[in-house]
Design a protein around this motif. Sequence first.
Motif, PDB file in Angstrom:
ATOM      1  N   ASP A   1       0.878  -1.007   0.270  1.00 52.33           N
ATOM      2  CA  ASP A   1      -0.225   0.459  -0.184  1.00 52.33           C
ATOM      3  C   ASP A   1       1.075   1.331   0.060  1.00 52.33           C
ATOM      4  O   ASP A   1       0.267   2.331  -0.414  1.00 52.33           O
ATOM      5  N   LYS A   2       2.096   0.849   0.146  1.00 57.27           N
ATOM      6  CA  LYS A   2       3.033   2.073   0.231  1.00 57.27           C
ATOM      7  C   LYS A   2       3.356   2.726  -0.959  1.00 57.27           C
ATOM      8  O   LYS A   2       4.288   3.071  -1.535  1.00 57.27           O
ATOM      9  N   ILE A   3       3.253   1.908  -2.547  1.00 48.97           N
ATOM     10  CA  ILE A   3       3.838   1.860  -3.346  1.00 48.97           C
ATOM     11  C   ILE A   3       2.914   2.775  -3.956  1.00 48.97           C
ATOM     12  O   ILE A   3       2.175   2.311  -4.077  1.00 48.97           O
ATOM     13  N   LYS A   4       3.651   4.096  -4.584  1.00 48.05           N
ATOM     14  CA  LYS A   4       2.719   4.915  -4.830  1.00 48.05           C
ATOM     15  C   LYS A   4       2.706   4.628  -7.226  1.00 48.05           C
ATOM     16  O   LYS A   4       1.723   5.576  -7.293  1.00 48.05           O
ATOM     17  N   GLN A   5       3.979   4.421  -7.071  1.00 46.47           N
ATOM     18  CA  GLN A   5       4.454   4.872  -8.426  1.00 46.47           C
ATOM     19  C   GLN A   5       4.352   3.709  -9.817  1.00 46.47           C
ATOM     20  O   GLN A   5       4.647   2.278  -8.469  1.00 46.47           O
ATOM     21  N   PRO A   6       4.273   4.130 -11.078  1.00 48.13           N
ATOM     22  CA  PRO A   6       4.144   2.870 -12.213  1.00 48.13           C
ATOM     23  C   PRO A   6       5.502   1.525 -11.459  1.00 48.13           C
ATOM     24  O   PRO A   6       5.924   2.159 -10.972  1.00 48.13           O
ATOM     25  N   LEU A   7       4.346  -0.047 -11.852  1.00 46.74           N
ATOM     26  CA  LEU A   7       5.176  -0.949 -10.871  1.00 46.74           C
ATOM     27  C   LEU A   7       6.058  -1.677 -12.976  1.00 46.74           C
ATOM     28  O   LEU A   7       4.607  -2.177 -13.435  1.00 46.74           O
ATOM     29  N   PHE A   8       6.618  -1.985 -12.812  1.00 51.89           N
ATOM     30  CA  PHE A   8       7.230  -2.915 -14.267  1.00 51.89           C
ATOM     31  C   PHE A   8       7.268  -4.630 -13.615  1.00 51.89           C
ATOM     32  O   PHE A   8       8.568  -4.498 -13.482  1.00 51.89           O
ATOM     33  N   VAL A   9       7.051  -5.842 -13.628  1.00 52.55           N
ATOM     34  CA  VAL A   9       7.720  -6.438 -13.048  1.00 52.55           C
ATOM     35  C   VAL A   9       7.946  -7.360 -14.169  1.00 52.55           C
ATOM     36  O   VAL A   9       6.778  -7.765 -15.069  1.00 52.55           O
ATOM     37  N   VAL A  10       8.730  -8.322 -14.489  1.00 54.19           N
ATOM     38  CA  VAL A  10       9.117  -9.238 -15.112  1.00 54.19           C
ATOM     39  C   VAL A  10       9.460 -10.640 -14.615  1.00 54.19           C
ATOM     40  O   VAL A  10      10.084 -10.258 -13.593  1.00 54.19           O
TER      41      VAL A  10
ATOM     42  N   GLY B   1      -4.640   0.050  -6.731  1.00 54.90           N
ATOM     43  CA  GLY B   1      -4.769   0.564  -8.084  1.00 54.90           C
ATOM     44  C   GLY B   1      -3.486   1.569  -9.100  1.00 54.90           C
ATOM     45  O   GLY B   1      -3.807   2.814  -9.404  1.00 54.90           O
ATOM     46  N   VAL B   2      -2.494   1.018  -8.000  1.00 55.59           N
ATOM     47  CA  VAL B   2      -1.261   1.989  -8.944  1.00 55.59           C
ATOM     48  C   VAL B   2      -1.172   0.718  -9.898  1.00 55.59           C
ATOM     49  O   VAL B   2      -1.029  -0.284 -10.622  1.00 55.59           O
TER      50      VAL B   2
END
Length: 674
Positions: A603-612, A636-637
Amino acid sequence: MKNTFPLRRALALLAAALLTACAGPARQASSPDAGTLLPNENLVLQGIPPIPMSLVRQVEKYTDFRGHGFADWHPTRNEMLVAHRKAGANTEQLFRINGPMAAPEQLTDFTDPVNEASYEPQGGRYVVFSRSSGGNEAHQLYRLDLDTRAVTLLTHPDERHQMLGWLHGRSELIYSAVPLDRTAEGGTRSAPATTLWLIDPMKPEDRRKLAELPGTGWFGGAVSWDDRQLALIDYRSASESRIWQVALADGKARQLLPAPGESVRAAHYTVGWRRDGSGLFVLSDRAGEFRELMLHDLASGALQRITAHIPWDVASADLSDDGRLLALRVNADGREELRLIDAQTLREQAVPALARLPKGSINTARFHRNSGQLALAIDSAQGPNQLHSLDLASATVATWTEPQAPPGVDTKGFADQRIVRWKSFDGLAMSAVYTPTPSRFAGKRPVVVLVHGGPEAQATLGFMGRWNYLVNELGIAIVQPNVRGSAGYGKTFLTLDNGMKREDAVKDLGTLLDWIAAQPELDAARVLVTGGSYGGYMSLAASVHFAERIAGAIDIVGISDFVSFLANTESYRRDLRRAEYGDEREPEMRAFFERISPLRNADKIKQPLFVVQGKNDPRVPWTEAEQIVARVRQTGVPVWYLRAENEGHGFARKENADFQFYATIRFLEQTLLK
């Protein structure tokens, strides 16, 4: 792996994700209607917008740099066995080169890469090579008959295997076998063991069991010249390993270093035996901060320090077959240098023709069995691995291969990297490899922070492959930090992130952001953090702790929860990882893991994330990726997800790695370059 992502843009990306998510099979080709690149049938996409063919055409010339990796010398001829990906191919395969700058002759052609191999040592009649399937690291050994090109499986598919060494008097090979549990699919083994086998590859059905040893960290064999003893490493962690001696006649094993009764806790690695069997050359950091070359006397047990004068780790050492010389690779602040030691006097001697070698980092140094030539693999910021031979007797250098780059890319113009330094939160000295952008890019430049894996690895000077596109075409600077816990800076530094000190390394990333903010040419408002494996964890941790200071993160095969990671990593790796991260079975440690794991702080992650992620990853199972993707999406991120069904701990196939890179550029467009 940053600025708050605008809500409107986030919603637009989320809508695009729903429209472009692809979980079904599709070929990697262009779509003539849309002008986009379609993923191949092994790629699963979620949330990734279309890849325009116009972008592919701009980027693709940076995806085809091809160097050569040294595998082995032919035992009697001036001939090399090398690993190389030819033009148009998807994976590295084996080639032989019968002289300097001779045309490589391809020996293998599999869908999976082949880069570890050894000639039969008496006459080079055949090659034994190692290969796994789909990135699962369940390595099998095969015999390749050079006359017919027939391939014969030598090992059992339900085990993973490693070549340990050939006998000197006859063509028999010692290898290790470890059972596979496939823990991500529910298998487990509480006490896995390693079995040592002796095999004549021409008669694999007659293999002989030498010994069964507890645990799974056995590797690095050195066979004595009388073919009676095997010196073997028992690897416990990056800061602790032991050397054992195994009698080949009856399999009896005894610990050599540390000697029984010694309380020394240090790293010990085998190099090779003296010709008369009186001593064993080893590498160890037991006498100081750095790994030194030492000579262990078998009769007295005494250890003689040989390279105490070198204030860096000796990364590797190769002993010539005549027992006269040792070729060392010394890791000097991220650049590997060549040193020579006289194995009789134990004194360093000058390297002949050193000035004639190209500048760069020496990644391999191996003696020819008969001629005494040294094979050297050298790379630099200006090109991938290039192979040379150094004739020590005549002080001459011969070039065997040239690195290959696509038309239109002049790697000689790529900028040199440099080491930068700063102080962390507690005053500890930090360093990083910094790749600046060309001077034609004006204004403050965006930054990609690229964190290495391990964590007991190191960011080093050398060729950056695809990443050069970011620097030379997009004007993005790259910083590769060596936070605490990295190798190369002493054994104390190596352990400063162990156990409950884990987040001190994350704090080091925070002070790197401070350093970036202080550089007049860098834009602290446009920083992205990425990394693979442990570097993937660090990118997630940065997303948690520095959400307002980064623009986004790319997590590649990273750990999202230490408890689930330790439960699901392959059994043969679990104890090794507990030694570094901590034991999740201990209540206090488990509570610490639960407190710091990115999954539990999503819930502290606010910026876009790309997972590979690779579906067949035995180290960091694909479930680590799936759970962080699902959890962050609940907040919602925007989350992009790319999974390859035929890959493991990172993408080894060019077509998959290319698609990942194109998607990475699109992600950078949405974060750093908007």
